[in-house]
Motif scaffolding. Sequence first.
Motif, PDB file in Angstrom:
ATOM      1  N   SER A  92      -0.396   9.351  13.240  1.00 14.10           N
ATOM      2  CA  SER A  92       0.476   9.735  14.315  1.00 14.10           C
ATOM      3  C   SER A  92      -0.546  10.000  15.518  1.00 14.10           C
ATOM      4  O   SER A  92      -1.971  10.170  15.412  1.00 14.10           O
ATOM      5  CB  SER A  92       1.248  10.765  14.355  1.00 14.10           C
ATOM      6  N   TRP A 103       7.962   4.596   2.962  1.00 13.25           N
ATOM      7  CA  TRP A 103       7.682   3.515   4.026  1.00 13.25           C
ATOM      8  C   TRP A 103       6.737   2.415   3.437  1.00 13.25           C
ATOM      9  O   TRP A 103       5.964   1.913   4.302  1.00 13.25           O
ATOM     10  CB  TRP A 103       6.748   4.281   5.153  1.00 13.25           C
ATOM     11  N   PHE A 128       0.868  -1.235  -0.057  1.00 13.86           N
ATOM     12  CA  PHE A 128       0.103  -0.004  -0.062  1.00 13.86           C
ATOM     13  C   PHE A 128       0.781   1.239  -0.070  1.00 13.86           C
ATOM     14  O   PHE A 128       1.703   1.487   0.879  1.00 13.86           O
ATOM     15  CB  PHE A 128      -1.014  -0.208   1.228  1.00 13.86           C
ATOM     16  N   GLU A 148      -0.600  12.764  17.390  1.00 18.40           N
ATOM     17  CA  GLU A 148      -1.214  13.908  17.436  1.00 18.40           C
ATOM     18  C   GLU A 148      -2.335  14.304  16.436  1.00 18.40           C
ATOM     19  O   GLU A 148      -3.435  15.065  16.667  1.00 18.40           O
ATOM     20  CB  GLU A 148       0.235  14.842  16.790  1.00 18.40           C
ATOM     21  N   THR A 152       2.174   7.111   1.443  1.00 21.06           N
ATOM     22  CA  THR A 152       2.936   8.341   2.178  1.00 21.06           C
ATOM     23  C   THR A 152       4.169   8.578   1.245  1.00 21.06           C
ATOM     24  O   THR A 152       4.632   7.741   0.546  1.00 21.06           O
ATOM     25  CB  THR A 152       3.504   7.578   3.582  1.00 21.06           C
ATOM     26  N   LEU A 185       1.927  13.509   6.495  1.00 21.07           N
ATOM     27  CA  LEU A 185       0.625  13.363   6.883  1.00 21.07           C
ATOM     28  C   LEU A 185      -0.555  14.231   6.136  1.00 21.07           C
ATOM     29  O   LEU A 185      -1.803  14.021   6.038  1.00 21.07           O
ATOM     30  CB  LEU A 185       0.187  13.424   8.373  1.00 21.07           C
TER      31      LEU A 185
HETATM   32  C1  LIG Z   1       7.316   0.667  10.023  1.00 26.15           C
HETATM   33  C2  LIG Z   1       6.279   1.517   9.194  1.00 26.15           C
HETATM   34  C3  LIG Z   1       5.570   1.227   8.093  1.00 26.15           C
HETATM   35  C4  LIG Z   1       4.522   2.029   7.323  1.00 26.15           C
HETATM   36  N1  LIG Z   1       4.027   1.601   6.413  1.00 26.15           N
HETATM   37  C5  LIG Z   1       3.530   2.208   5.409  1.00 26.15           C
HETATM   38  C6  LIG Z   1       2.840   1.510   4.259  1.00 26.15           C
HETATM   39  O1  LIG Z   1       2.870   0.435   4.125  1.00 26.15           O
HETATM   40  N2  LIG Z   1       2.270   2.362   3.345  1.00 26.15           N
HETATM   41  C7  LIG Z   1       2.367   3.797   3.702  1.00 26.15           C
HETATM   42  O2  LIG Z   1       1.668   4.523   2.749  1.00 26.15           O
HETATM   43  N3  LIG Z   1       2.826   4.389   4.613  1.00 26.15           N
HETATM   44  C8  LIG Z   1       3.414   3.696   5.608  1.00 26.15           C
HETATM   45  N4  LIG Z   1       4.030   4.192   6.777  1.00 26.15           N
HETATM   46  C9  LIG Z   1       3.978   5.772   6.912  1.00 26.15           C
HETATM   47  C10 LIG Z   1       3.116   6.103   8.051  1.00 26.15           C
HETATM   48  O3  LIG Z   1       1.918   6.162   7.669  1.00 26.15           O
HETATM   49  C11 LIG Z   1       3.503   7.431   8.391  1.00 26.15           C
HETATM   50  O4  LIG Z   1       4.943   7.736   8.839  1.00 26.15           O
HETATM   51  C12 LIG Z   1       2.633   8.233   9.288  1.00 26.15           C
HETATM   52  O5  LIG Z   1       1.461   8.451   8.671  1.00 26.15           O
HETATM   53  C13 LIG Z   1       3.379   9.773   9.838  1.00 26.15           C
HETATM   54  O6  LIG Z   1       3.592  10.269   8.572  1.00 26.15           O
HETATM   55  P1  LIG Z   1       4.959  10.940   8.393  1.00 26.15           P
HETATM   56  O7  LIG Z   1       6.030   9.886   8.837  1.00 26.15           O
HETATM   57  O8  LIG Z   1       5.343  11.636   7.112  1.00 26.15           O
HETATM   58  O9  LIG Z   1       4.939  12.184   9.488  1.00 26.15           O
HETATM   59  P2  LIG Z   1       4.891  13.770   9.452  1.00 26.15           P
HETATM   60  O10 LIG Z   1       3.855  14.208   8.465  1.00 26.15           O
HETATM   61  O11 LIG Z   1       6.515  14.097   8.879  1.00 26.15           O
HETATM   62  O12 LIG Z   1       4.677  14.176  10.923  1.00 26.15           O
HETATM   63  C14 LIG Z   1       6.137  14.286  11.610  1.00 26.15           C
HETATM   64  C15 LIG Z   1       5.212  14.640  13.104  1.00 26.15           C
HETATM   65  O13 LIG Z   1       4.743  15.788  13.036  1.00 26.15           O
HETATM   66  C16 LIG Z   1       3.545  15.665  13.933  1.00 26.15           C
HETATM   67  N5  LIG Z   1       2.670  16.778  13.171  1.00 26.15           N
HETATM   68  C17 LIG Z   1       2.472  16.869  11.786  1.00 26.15           C
HETATM   69  N6  LIG Z   1       1.488  17.828  11.557  1.00 26.15           N
HETATM   70  C18 LIG Z   1       1.030  18.260  12.863  1.00 26.15           C
HETATM   71  C19 LIG Z   1       0.257  18.921  13.425  1.00 26.15           C
HETATM   72  N7  LIG Z   1      -0.681  19.771  12.688  1.00 26.15           N
HETATM   73  N8  LIG Z   1      -0.208  19.150  14.729  1.00 26.15           N
HETATM   74  C20 LIG Z   1       0.559  18.456  15.380  1.00 26.15           C
HETATM   75  N9  LIG Z   1       1.532  17.424  14.965  1.00 26.15           N
HETATM   76  C21 LIG Z   1       1.673  17.355  13.720  1.00 26.15           C
HETATM   77  C22 LIG Z   1       2.956  14.284  13.440  1.00 26.15           C
HETATM   78  O14 LIG Z   1       2.113  13.943  14.371  1.00 26.15           O
HETATM   79  C23 LIG Z   1       4.392  13.705  13.552  1.00 26.15           C
HETATM   80  O15 LIG Z   1       4.538  13.363  15.011  1.00 26.15           O
HETATM   81  C24 LIG Z   1       4.683   3.340   7.670  1.00 26.15           C
HETATM   82  C25 LIG Z   1       5.544   3.996   8.620  1.00 26.15           C
HETATM   83  C26 LIG Z   1       6.244   3.171   9.461  1.00 26.15           C
HETATM   84  C27 LIG Z   1       7.214   3.798  10.560  1.00 26.15           C
END
Ligand SMILES: Cc1cc2nc3c(=O)[nH]c(=O)nc-3n(C[C@H](O)[C@H](O)[C@H](O)COP(=O)(O)OP(=O)(O)OC[C@H]3O[C@@H](n4cnc5c(N)ncnc54)[C@H](O)[C@@H]3O)c2cc1C
Length: 388
Positions: free
Chosen positions: A369, A157, A124, A371, A127, A133
């Motif tokens: 996340s 990811w 899937f 948050e 990201t 997000l």
């Molecule tokens: C082991 C693992 C497996 C995964 N598998 C998949 C997969 O198969 N397919 C896929 O598509 N994705 C996958 N993911 C991705 C996962 O869904 C994302 O890592 C997750 O949605 C968070 O997005 P990001 O890492 O881009 O965080 P970011 O969007 O960069 O956010 C970073 C931090 O900032 C915080 N933040 C951002 N905006 C705000 C706000 N407005 N208010 C408060 N806090 C905020 C977030 O909560 C987070 O803590 C996987 C991730 C991991 C770690």
Amino acid sequence: MDLSLTPAQQEIREAILKVCARFGDDYWLAKDRDGGFPHDFHRAIADGGWLGVAMPEAYGGSGLGITEAAVMMQAIAESGAAFSGASAVHMNIFGLNPVVVFGTEEQKQRFLPPLIAGKEKACFAVTEPDAGLETGRIKTKAVREANRYAVHGQKIWTSTAQVADRVLLLARTTPREEVAKPTGGLSLFYAALDRAHVEARVIDKMGRKAVDSNQLFFDGLPVPLEDRIGEEGRGFEYILHGMNPERILVAAEAVGVGRAALARATRYAKERVVFGRPIGKNQGIQHPLAKCWMALEAANLMMLKAARLYDAGQPCGVEANAAKYLGAEAGFEACETAVLTHGGMGYAKEFHVERLLREIMIARIAPVSRELILCNIAERALGLPKSY
Ligand SMILES: Cc1cc2nc3c(=O)[nH]c(=O)nc-3n(C[C@H](O)[C@H](O)[C@H](O)COP(=O)(O)OP(=O)(O)OC[C@H]3O[C@@H](n4cnc5c(N)ncnc54)[C@H](O)[C@@H]3O)c2cc1C
């Protein structure tokens, strides 16, 4: 609402625990050390017919609900397989729900049976590195060319892309500037993962080594029109449909991991003798474990409530989000407490709790996340203004 498991659901749990008993702690420890997809575990689950637990019977599934799928996934995690086991089959359980709901009959006939039989694996890819997000900012684009699309861009990811045959992919088909809402103009595809056009680069990560997560680089991946799910431009709506069940499953898995940790900590507390008595005779050891039990069971009730609502066709967004949050936090607390209960041996691989602590972190981050869940609850449960 009766949240207790029915005898049939209890049977699912026991049957899964029986399959998982063939893949004990040492199996998962070796996978954690050496990596390598747990193909034999995946095959054992497929052979039992479990991959289709929540898929329609017409395509070889069992036609059961998200509640039964959650019971199954929780049992996998609770067996000690944790996220190494759960994530190896997770995508196959409910990931193709958008195809079930929005796919054509021809697509369902083509896509679902091989997945349910364990002959194909799916991943899937939503990201992206520069969007996070904020899904409306994704840049991977699918450019229409006569009877197909060509996909260019990057994902990050994407789990199981090393072993997957197909990818459920969200890509932009209309530029962001030309749509009313940033999440408009995105389309959903279930595309063959042709390695000639997609490079999958493994991310070296904290835990769950057996189940790869990847950076994907798309270089003109050809996707025939017949592999687009639903209408062009409505992909975000379609994946939203699968988000609540996904959160429910992750909540169930997180509670399972927490219970696995709690069971190991309790056993150690009974066996380990210091100052002439088992450490579990001290309230300083007992109370944190008792708190973990309460938190896990409370999270599990929220998970079951969300699952029951979903299966009854009722709105369950707030409950599914709350369950994912509570399950992940209760699971984390249990894993951390389990490490501390083991003292120095909690840090040793042979007692397995440090592996659980590393793996439970996934549930705190993905698929959404903490948050963002709190933002959602503030808005939807409390009526506060949208904050992001
Ligand atoms: C082991 C693992 C497996 C995964 N598998 C998949 C997969 O198969 N397919 C896929 O598509 N994705 C996958 N993911 C991705 C996962 O869904 C994302 O890592 C997750 O949605 C968070 O997005 P990001 O890492 O881009 O965080 P970011 O969007 O960069 O956010 C970073 C931090 O900032 C915080 N933040 C951002 N905006 C705000 C706000 N407005 N208010 C408060 N806090 C905020 C977030 O909560 C987070 O803590 C996987 C991730 C991991 C770690």
